[in-house]
Structure formats: structure tokens, C-alpha cells
Design an enzyme around this catalytic site. Structure first.
Site, PDB file in Angstrom:
ATOM      1  N   HIS A  46     127.893 -77.912  89.354  1.00 15.75           N
ATOM      2  CA  HIS A  46     126.915 -78.790  88.702  1.00 15.75           C
ATOM      3  C   HIS A  46     125.767 -77.941  88.178  1.00 15.75           C
ATOM      4  CE1 HIS A  46     125.262 -78.112  92.720  1.00 15.75           C
ATOM      5  NE2 HIS A  46     124.074 -78.219  92.116  1.00 15.75           N
ATOM      6  N   HIS A 133     121.855 -73.128  85.641  1.00 16.93           N
ATOM      7  CA  HIS A 133     123.008 -72.290  85.978  1.00 16.93           C
ATOM      8  C   HIS A 133     123.991 -73.086  86.825  1.00 16.93           C
ATOM      9  CE1 HIS A 133     120.369 -72.104  89.484  1.00 16.93           C
ATOM     10  NE2 HIS A 133     121.470 -71.894  90.188  1.00 16.93           N
TER      11      HIS A 133
END
Length: 194
Positions: A46, A133
Site C-alpha cells: 500500500h 513509497h
């Protein structure tokens, strides 16, 4: 005596299953070359927007309502997987990550909006700069120092046809963490997005 149930929460942009599948294969390749103690389960990939931490379970409905209001105003973001990077000491990183490219300004704006709508509920954003990220692994585990130049040897994964791993999404998800479980994250709320 009334004991309050706490849940560990964070808000994130989920990753589509077809992207997770390709990244999972990439992780399998990285594992052979990069000794980290803990690799992320592919279902747990995620892009975090805001970490909320231990939260009273009765606050979940207020958080969900705020996210619902935000998601109706969100426009789709075009995102892609970029090169590898790390957080922590250069000789012994704490986190190995895949960068996120594409509409990073839109992602930054979404992060700011999430922070703004949750601040009145008592959730303060982290003080460090937002760096979108995908966490891939944690805790470098070799006895020799980490060589960051090695990251340049790993090509960014692509779809089978060679296309970059790109996708469009307007989905915002509230996740609950379950420590010492694989996968670790349970969806508590997800906006209807693409």
C-alpha cells in the site's frame, strides 16, 4: 470497569491486485540478493497517507465518515512503481522500499487533505516530509554493510508486455494492523474508487 478497545490504524492508497502480483514476483527476486529480516506480504502492499496508531475503536466511525466526505471530492491519480530506495543508515537500512512515481503532487495533495480532515479528530500528521513509497522489507540482516549501489542492479518491474507498472486510482482505504499475522492489514473502510 469500562475498558476501551484500541485498534492500530492507518490511511492508505491500496495497490491493485495485478500490480501486487508483479511486485510479489519482484520481491521473490530481491529476497535472493538482499538479506532483510522481514519481507512484506504482497497483500499488505500500500501507499501510506497517514499513520494514526493506536485508536479507540469507537473513533472508527468518525474517521470513516471523514474519509467518505474526502473520497467524494477526490479525482483519480495516475501512479507507477519507481526504483528502489531505503530509509535508515546507509550501512544498515531499516526499510527497503519501491518509490512511487506519476502524479506525486496529487498524492501529496491527498496526503495533506487526509491530514486536514483528521486533525480536528485529534490525529496529527508526522513532522517529517511525506515520501510516498511501498515498503518491501524491513531490517537489513547481513553482517557486512549494506551496499546501496546494489539497488541500481535491480530493474523496476514491468507487466509481461514490458509496460511500466502504472494504474489509476481514487480509492482511499482505512486499514487495521494485526501484529504478528500474515497478511497484517485488514480493510476497515475503502472508498469506492477505481
Amino acid at each position: 470497569m469500562n475498558t476501551m478497545t484500541m485498534v492500530r490504524l492507518f490511511v492508505a492508497v491500496p495497490i491493485p491486485s495485478e500490480i501486487k502480483h508483479v511486485v510479489a514476483n519482484w520481491i521473490d527476486e530481491l529476497k535472493k540478493e538482499l538479506p532483510f529480516r522481514k519481507w512484506v506480504h504482497p497483500d499488505d502492499l500500500h501507499i501510506t497517507l497517514q499513520f494514526l496508531g493506536d485508536t479507540p475503536s469507537e473513533d472508527v466511525s468518525q474517521i470513516t465518515k471523514a474519509l467518505q466526505e474526502l473520497s467524494t471530492a477526490s479525482s483519480p491519480l495516475s501512479l507507477r512503481i519507481d526504483s528502489l530506495g531505503y530509509f535508515g543508515r546507509s550501512t544498515q537500512p531499516s526499510v527497503l522500499w519501491a518509490g512511487v512515481g506519476g502524479n506525486v503532487k496529487g498524492l501529496q495533495s491527498l496526503h495533506n487533505q487526509v491530514s486536514s480532515i483528521l486533525a480536528p479528530l485529534g490525529y496529527k500528521p508526522e513532522e517529517r516530509a511525506y515520501h510516498p513509497h511501498l515498503t518491501l522489507a524491513r531490517n537489513y540482516a547481513a553482517t557486512t554493510p549494506f551496499n546501496r549501489e546494489r539497488l541500481n542492479h535491480f530493474a523496476v518491474p514491468t507487466f509481461i508486455n514490458g509496460d511500466l507498472l502504472t494504474w489509476k486510482t481514487s480509492t482511499i482505504t482505512l486499514y487495521r494492523s494485526h501484529l504478528n499475522k500474515q497478511p497484517m492489514y485488514e480493510v476497515m473502510y475503502s472508498s469506492i474508487g477505481s
